[in-house]
Write a protein that holds these residues in place. Structure first.
Motif, PDB file in Angstrom:
ATOM      1  N   SER A  65      -6.959  -6.662  -4.227  1.00  0.00           N
ATOM      2  CA  SER A  65      -7.750  -5.942  -3.224  1.00  0.00           C
ATOM      3  C   SER A  65      -7.074  -4.635  -2.803  1.00  0.00           C
ATOM      4  CB  SER A  65      -7.997  -6.827  -1.997  1.00  0.00           C
ATOM      5  OG  SER A  65      -6.778  -7.040  -1.320  1.00  0.00           O
ATOM      6  N   CYS A 101       0.855  -1.187   0.000  1.00  0.00           N
ATOM      7  CA  CYS A 101       0.000   0.000   0.000  1.00  0.00           C
ATOM      8  C   CYS A 101       0.890   1.236   0.000  1.00  0.00           C
ATOM      9  CB  CYS A 101      -0.900   0.002   1.229  1.00  0.00           C
ATOM     10  SG  CYS A 101      -1.695   1.595   1.517  1.00  0.00           S
ATOM     11  N   PHE A 115      -0.865  -6.252   0.615  1.00  0.00           N
ATOM     12  CA  PHE A 115      -2.185  -6.813   0.342  1.00  0.00           C
ATOM     13  C   PHE A 115      -2.135  -7.525  -0.998  1.00  0.00           C
ATOM     14  CE2 PHE A 115      -2.729  -3.222   3.093  1.00  0.00           C
ATOM     15  CZ  PHE A 115      -3.672  -3.653   4.014  1.00  0.00           C
ATOM     16  N   LEU A 138     -10.224   1.972   2.643  1.00  0.00           N
ATOM     17  CA  LEU A 138     -10.018   1.350   3.939  1.00  0.00           C
ATOM     18  C   LEU A 138      -8.775   1.817   4.684  1.00  0.00           C
ATOM     19  CD1 LEU A 138     -10.960  -2.284   2.835  1.00  0.00           C
ATOM     20  CD2 LEU A 138     -12.432  -0.624   3.982  1.00  0.00           C
ATOM     21  N   CYS A 139      -7.735   2.210   3.941  1.00  0.00           N
ATOM     22  CA  CYS A 139      -6.455   2.476   4.594  1.00  0.00           C
ATOM     23  C   CYS A 139      -6.573   3.635   5.587  1.00  0.00           C
ATOM     24  CB  CYS A 139      -5.386   2.792   3.554  1.00  0.00           C
ATOM     25  SG  CYS A 139      -3.779   3.048   4.315  1.00  0.00           S
ATOM     26  N   HIS A 168      -8.469  -1.135  -0.810  1.00  0.00           N
ATOM     27  CA  HIS A 168      -7.830  -0.767   0.449  1.00  0.00           C
ATOM     28  C   HIS A 168      -7.346   0.682   0.402  1.00  0.00           C
ATOM     29  CE1 HIS A 168      -5.142  -0.707   3.887  1.00  0.00           C
ATOM     30  NE2 HIS A 168      -4.228  -0.207   3.066  1.00  0.00           N
ATOM     31  N   GLU A 169      -6.636   1.048  -0.677  1.00  0.00           N
ATOM     32  CA  GLU A 169      -6.056   2.393  -0.749  1.00  0.00           C
ATOM     33  C   GLU A 169      -7.132   3.472  -0.832  1.00  0.00           C
ATOM     34  OE1 GLU A 169      -3.211   2.400  -3.967  1.00  0.00           O
ATOM     35  OE2 GLU A 169      -1.610   1.659  -2.659  1.00  0.00           O
TER      36      GLU A 169
END
Ligand SMILES: [Zn+2]
Ligand SMILES: [Zn+2]
Ligand SMILES: [Zn+2]
Ligand SMILES: [Zn+2]
Length: 301
Positions: free
Chosen positions: A83, A72, A79, A91-92, A87-88
């Protein structure tokens, strides 16, 4: 020759008939380069001829690549590739965010996990109307610019003479410029005249294959070679605009240009075809032809 991959994030993987692999971005770049050099495209590893039809996808490698761990860019944790984007973006905890009061001038940008704390303490909601005026004016300017474009389009739509042509630009070469690639449409008619659209790749450079960045410029040319029954009265004050059209897939943004054609000056200057980036440019070059729609608006006298 070693190929250094600039793209990396394209998820399709292609292979030559000997099984050498390359990512979609590199493959498109290779095809575009071959087009620019007027050469047959070849695999960088084994030199076998490679084209859109002879290359094949390698689904097994694509699957393997999609499951490879990738880092990331914000938090540095690993990850699976498939996905990482989610995430970036969503979610991050370390992803960069703006303060929700950025519209009234707060310049704060920081990691997501600090955003709430900042916003509670942010001074911007308590500033006076007079103090947030600057920020609002900046937003207004941006909106006005966009509005001017729409106003211009609506104004042009009231012209008496409007026409559109769905055109195809094909590559051609001349003997004088061995390395240079040009594109040209066939002749088309509009407003009792014959026209062509021409374009160039990296117009300012002698050899566009030497540069990684690509751009396309185009001009509209009034073709005088045809003898017409109707006599043209000059100047022809023309506004024109290139769109994707029904047969193309070019990611072009809307930009209107204007040129007055006269009997002395029958070629508009080369102007930027507004494409998002080099990758899109290569994608167009790698294709056999470029399809688009040209809308022309002629001012009446
Ligand atoms: Zn690559
Ligand atoms: Zn090969
Ligand atoms: Zn992260
Ligand atoms: Zn703030």
């Amino acid at each position: 020759m070693r190929v250094i991959c600039h793209y990396f994030s394209f998820d399709d993987v292609f292979q030559c008939s000997n099984g050498h692999l390359m990512c979609a971005g590199c493959f498109t770049h290779l095809l575009a380069d071959a087009r620019l050099r007027d050469e047959v495209s070849t695999c960088p590893n084994c030199r076998i001829e490679i084209s859109k039809t002879s290359a094949s996808r390698n689904l097994a490698v694509e699957k393997a690549v999609s499951e490879l761990p990738s880092e990331c860019q914000y938090c540095g944790k690993e990850f699976p590739r498939n996905s990482l984007e989610r995430h970036e973006e969503l979610l991050c905890e370390e992803r960069i965010t703006n303060c929700k009061f950025s519209r009234i001038g707060c310049p704060w940008r920081g990691p997501f996990h600090e955003e709430t704390e900042h916003e509670v303490a942010c001074v911007h909601p308590n500033r006076s109307g007079a103090e947030v005026m600057d920020a609002l004016q900046e937003i207004d300017l941006k909106c006005e610019e966009e509005k001017r474009l729409y106003d211009c389009v609506f104004d042009l739509l009231s012209y008496e003479k409007i026409t559109f042509n769905d055109l195809q630009m094909k590559p051609y070469r001349t003997d004088e410029f061995v390395h240079k690639l040009f594109y040209e449409t066939s002749r088309f008619s509009a407003f009792n005249n014959q026209w062509v659209v021409k374009s160039r790749i990296n117009n300012s450079q002698r050899d566009p294959t030497q540069s990684f960045n690509r751009n396309i410029t185009y001009q509209v040319k009034l073709d005088h070679e045809l003898i017409l029954k109707t006599k043209t009265t000059y100047p022809l004050a023309l506004h024109y605009l290139i769109l994707r059209g029904p047969f193309g897939d070019m990611k072009v943004s809307s930009k209107i240009y204007k040129f007055d054609f006269t009997d002395q000056d029958n070629e508009s200057p080369y102007v930027q075809l507004p494409l998002p980036d080099t990758a899109e440019c290569n994608r167009l070059l790698a294709a056999k032809a470029i399809n688009f729609r040209l809308i022309m608006f002629l001012a009446s006298k």
